[in-house]
Design a protein around this motif. Structure first.
Motif, PDB file in Angstrom:
ATOM      1  N   VAL B 100      47.356 -35.766   9.497  1.00  0.00           N
ATOM      2  CA  VAL B 100      46.688 -37.071   9.645  1.00  0.00           C
ATOM      3  C   VAL B 100      47.358 -38.079   8.712  1.00  0.00           C
ATOM      4  O   VAL B 100      48.207 -37.702   7.883  1.00  0.00           O
ATOM      5  CB  VAL B 100      45.190 -36.980   9.254  1.00  0.00           C
ATOM      6  N   LEU B 162      42.915 -40.426   9.459  1.00  0.00           N
ATOM      7  CA  LEU B 162      43.099 -40.954  10.801  1.00  0.00           C
ATOM      8  C   LEU B 162      44.235 -40.191  11.484  1.00  0.00           C
ATOM      9  O   LEU B 162      45.334 -40.055  10.930  1.00  0.00           O
ATOM     10  CB  LEU B 162      43.473 -42.443  10.702  1.00  0.00           C
ATOM     11  N   GLN B 164      45.306 -37.604  15.299  1.00  0.00           N
ATOM     12  CA  GLN B 164      44.995 -37.158  16.665  1.00  0.00           C
ATOM     13  C   GLN B 164      44.296 -35.827  16.607  1.00  0.00           C
ATOM     14  O   GLN B 164      44.742 -34.927  15.894  1.00  0.00           O
ATOM     15  CB  GLN B 164      46.288 -37.069  17.474  1.00  0.00           C
ATOM     16  N   GLY B 168      44.119 -34.646  22.412  1.00  0.00           N
ATOM     17  CA  GLY B 168      44.353 -36.097  22.457  1.00  0.00           C
ATOM     18  C   GLY B 168      43.205 -36.951  21.997  1.00  0.00           C
ATOM     19  O   GLY B 168      43.286 -38.183  22.058  1.00  0.00           O
ATOM     20  N   GLN B 169      42.132 -36.342  21.517  1.00  0.00           N
ATOM     21  CA  GLN B 169      41.018 -37.154  21.018  1.00  0.00           C
ATOM     22  C   GLN B 169      41.465 -37.902  19.764  1.00  0.00           C
ATOM     23  O   GLN B 169      42.370 -37.475  19.055  1.00  0.00           O
ATOM     24  CB  GLN B 169      39.843 -36.262  20.627  1.00  0.00           C
ATOM     25  N   GLN B 170      40.766 -38.979  19.492  1.00  0.00           N
ATOM     26  CA  GLN B 170      41.044 -39.695  18.254  1.00  0.00           C
ATOM     27  C   GLN B 170      40.296 -38.991  17.126  1.00  0.00           C
ATOM     28  O   GLN B 170      39.121 -38.637  17.260  1.00  0.00           O
ATOM     29  CB  GLN B 170      40.594 -41.148  18.347  1.00  0.00           C
ATOM     30  N   ALA B 171      40.983 -38.789  16.019  1.00  0.00           N
ATOM     31  CA  ALA B 171      40.352 -38.161  14.861  1.00  0.00           C
ATOM     32  C   ALA B 171      40.267 -39.204  13.765  1.00  0.00           C
ATOM     33  O   ALA B 171      41.295 -39.700  13.300  1.00  0.00           O
ATOM     34  CB  ALA B 171      41.162 -36.957  14.406  1.00  0.00           C
ATOM     35  N   ALA B 172      39.071 -39.535  13.373  1.00  0.00           N
ATOM     36  CA  ALA B 172      38.920 -40.528  12.327  1.00  0.00           C
ATOM     37  C   ALA B 172      37.658 -40.237  11.542  1.00  0.00           C
ATOM     38  O   ALA B 172      36.634 -39.821  12.103  1.00  0.00           O
ATOM     39  CB  ALA B 172      38.851 -41.925  12.925  1.00  0.00           C
TER      40      ALA B 172
END
Lengths: 228, 402
Positions: B100, B162, B164, B168-172
């Motif tokens: 990340v 922050l 992926q 493919g999901q957003q990781a935040a």
């Protein structure tokens, strides 16, 4: 009486470059049990070569050597070694005892190689050491014995396994007169008491004087064979 | 009788035999110590690597090794853990790993997020003992000390992660820094961000999933057997596989092999020197007894028996040296096994830089002793061929009259 040792038309030829040296020529002899025989002759006459043939240490160029009915000239090396082990006793000029063994162990050595039982070996070694007058020196190593005593141990070693005959090559050559006399007296006594057959190669008149038979070699041939 | 003769023959020249025995003694001692240090350092490297990175075995998706992506996670839950808790398994340590961007204030750095179960990691590598400050806690992040320095953050500060996530999901997410850690690996110090496993699964949207499960066996030397047993438990679809540390750490294995090769060359030279020392003694013992050998054959000793006697002499000499060498090296190795030698200050800094403990480790593997003993014994046997050959070719007549 059946001879203990017999040769037939024994020849030994060495090659020295292109020259053939005839060390022994047409030797025919019989040695009977209990004989005290001496082979004499000048240097180079073939005494040692003959003794080697009779001891199975060397093979004849032609001819035969029988020991107690066995033609030893037909045996291979290992058979010859085993034959020597069981039938022939050796006494060397330089004693040739095993320096790391005691007198008793040296006397036992041949019997050990023959695979005899330990108790028999011990008893016989003690008996023979007593016969050569060294009963109290059994635990000594050769380096702790005089030359005469060492040669007595060598005689005891040769006799211990009761071979068919004992070959002695100049056994007194390294000994002083008194020691040589004592040793010869011992061997003569063993010859008479145990009926042991002795065959000597020597120049020593003291040995010749005690012999019952004197064979003289000249240029590889028997020049005379005198029984007394 | 042959043994008795051989033994006594050895002591005909006491000094010569003692010098030869001493050379065997030092050869064994040096070889054992060298091999023990060599293997000890390898064992330490392996221990470090498996406890921080791979485990002796690892359950992972079959594609994960080639492409360590979050997309190659697999499902892991209590039931799975129960199924793989075989008698030979000491612990199963699930991890979820992803890369990340870590941001704090106006600074951003790449970071490796490792979702862990802190208690299990503590058992594995003492991670909690490496905490410089704070602790692992749900909703918190523990940063490598150098990463925290670079981000100019400390305990209590907020950190934004922050990247992926799974498929493919957003990781935040935003996390409070609950601790700072100083792992032995310098790489980890610069980039690690520990979350609890549950927090990492939430961050990456990989619920009930892990990227790997490290397996620590009760007996590291039974790893291969355990690998087979675990493989038998896996579904036949082949999506999840069990890999061992040798597959997972090929560079380490290659480095160890290279090190072993250079060590073998040094040992070979040592053996060569000692071998010639023994040969010199045996040669002298043989040649000076030419006449004696001739006489022994004359009176009825077969050449083969004489050869055996010479063989016993070499073996006895070797055995005395080997036993003395073992007697000295066993307590030495045992002592250093339990008391590794600390490196000097300069080396200490270098070793820390390379992520290894600043200690010289010794291995007490029994095979070190047996292998050195066998090599020296083999050398003695080889040397004993000479007297055997000499005796087989001896001219008895010439020898007995020499």
């Amino acid at each position: 009486m059946t001879p203990v040792l017999q040769t037939q038309n024994l020849h030994k030829t060495y090659s020295e470059g292109p020259v053939a040296v005839h060390a022994l020529r047409n030797i025919n002899l019989e040695i009977h049990p209990g004989e005290f025989t001496v082979i004499v002759g000048p240097s180079g006459s073939g005494k040692t070569t003959l003794l080697n043939m009779l001891g199975g240490l060397d093979t004849p160029s032609t001819g035969k050597v029988w020991v107690a009915g066995t033609d030893i000239s037909e045996l291979n090396e290992n058979q010859l070694i085993d034959f020597r082990l069981h039938h022939i006793g050796f006494v060397f000029q330089a004693y040739n005892l095993i320096p790391v063994l005691t007198a008793e162990e040296n006397v036992s050595f041949i019997m050990d190689l023959q695979g005899r039982p330990a108790a028999e070996i011990k008893a016989r070694a003690a008996e023979v050491l007593a016969e050569v007058g060294l009963a109290d020196r059994g635990k000594n190593r050769p380096a702790e014995l005089s030359g005469g005593q060492q040669q007595r141990v060598a005689v005891a070693r040769a006799l211990a396994s009761r071979p068919q005959y004992v070959l002695a090559d100049e056994p007194t050559a390294n000994l002083d007169s008194q020691t040589a006399f004592n040793l010869l007296d011992t061997m003569k006594r063993l010859n008479e008491d145990e009926k042991m057959t002795f065959l000597f190669s020597t120049h020593d008149q003291r040995v010749i004087d005690r012999a019952t038979r004197v064979i003289t070699l000249v240029d590889g041939e028997i020049a005379s064979d005198e029984r007394r | 009788m042959l043994l008795k003769l051989a033994w006594r023959n050895l002591w005909r020249s006491r000094k010569r035999t003692l010098i030869t025995v001493s050379s065997v003694f030092f050869a064994v001692l040096l070889a054992v110590m060298a091999e023990s240090v060599n293997r000890g350092s390898h064992e330490s490297m392996i221990r470090n690597s498996v406890s921080y990175f791979t485990g002796y075995l690892q359950l992972q998706d079959s594609a994960y090794f080639e492409e360590p992506s979050l997309d190659y996670c697999f499902s892991w839950n209590e039931a799975e853990a129960e199924r793989f808790s075989l008698p030979g398994v000491q612990s199963l340590i699930p991890r979820l790993q992803g890369f990340v961007l870590a941001a704090g204030g106006d600074r951003t750095r790449a970071a490796l997020v490792l979702g862990i179960e802190p208690e299990k990691e503590q058992q594995l590598n003492g991670l909690q003992d490496q905490l410089l400050a704070g602790d692992f806690e749900p909703g918190g992040v523990v940063l490598g000390d150098r990463l925290a320095e670079r981000l100019q953050l400390g305990i209590g500060d907020s950190l934004v992660l922050l990247g992926q996530g799974y498929q493919g999901q957003q990781a935040a997410g935003i996390y409070r820094i609950s601790g700072l850690v100083k792992p032995t690996s310098p790489e980890l110090r610069k980039q690690i961000a520990y979350l609890t496993l549950a927090d990492a699964q939430s961050l990456f949207g990989a619920y009930d999933m892990v990227s790997s499960v490290l397996v620590m066996p009760n007996q590291p030397n039974a790893t291969d057997k355990l690998q087979q047993q675990m493989s038998d438990l896996l579904p036949a679809d082949g999506f999840v596989v069990v890999r061992n540390w040798r597959e997972l750490l090929p560079e380490l294995l290659a480095a160890i092999e290279f090190d072993n090769a250079s060590n073998r060359i040094i040992l070979f030279i040592l053996y060569l020197v000692i071998g010639f020392g023994i040969f010199g003694t045996v040669l002298t013992m043989t040649l000076e007894r030419r006449k004696e050998f001739g006489v022994l054959i004359s009176v009825g000793m077969r050449r083969r028996r004489l050869g055996w006697m010479a063989l016993y002499e070499s073996l006895l000499m070797g055995c005395i040296g080997i036993l003395a060498g073992m007697a000295a090296s066993v307590p030495l190795v045992a002592w250093f096994y339990y008391h590794p030698i600390p490196m000097g200050e300069e080396l200490q800094a270098i070793s820390e830089e390379f992520g290894v403990e600043p200690l010289i480790f010794f291995s007490a593997d029994p095979s070190i002793f047996s292998s050195q003993a066998l090599v020296v014994l083999g050398m003695c046997l080889l040397v004993a061929l000479y007297p055997g050959y000499y005796i087989s070719k001896l001219d008895v007549l010439k020898a007995s009259r020499s």
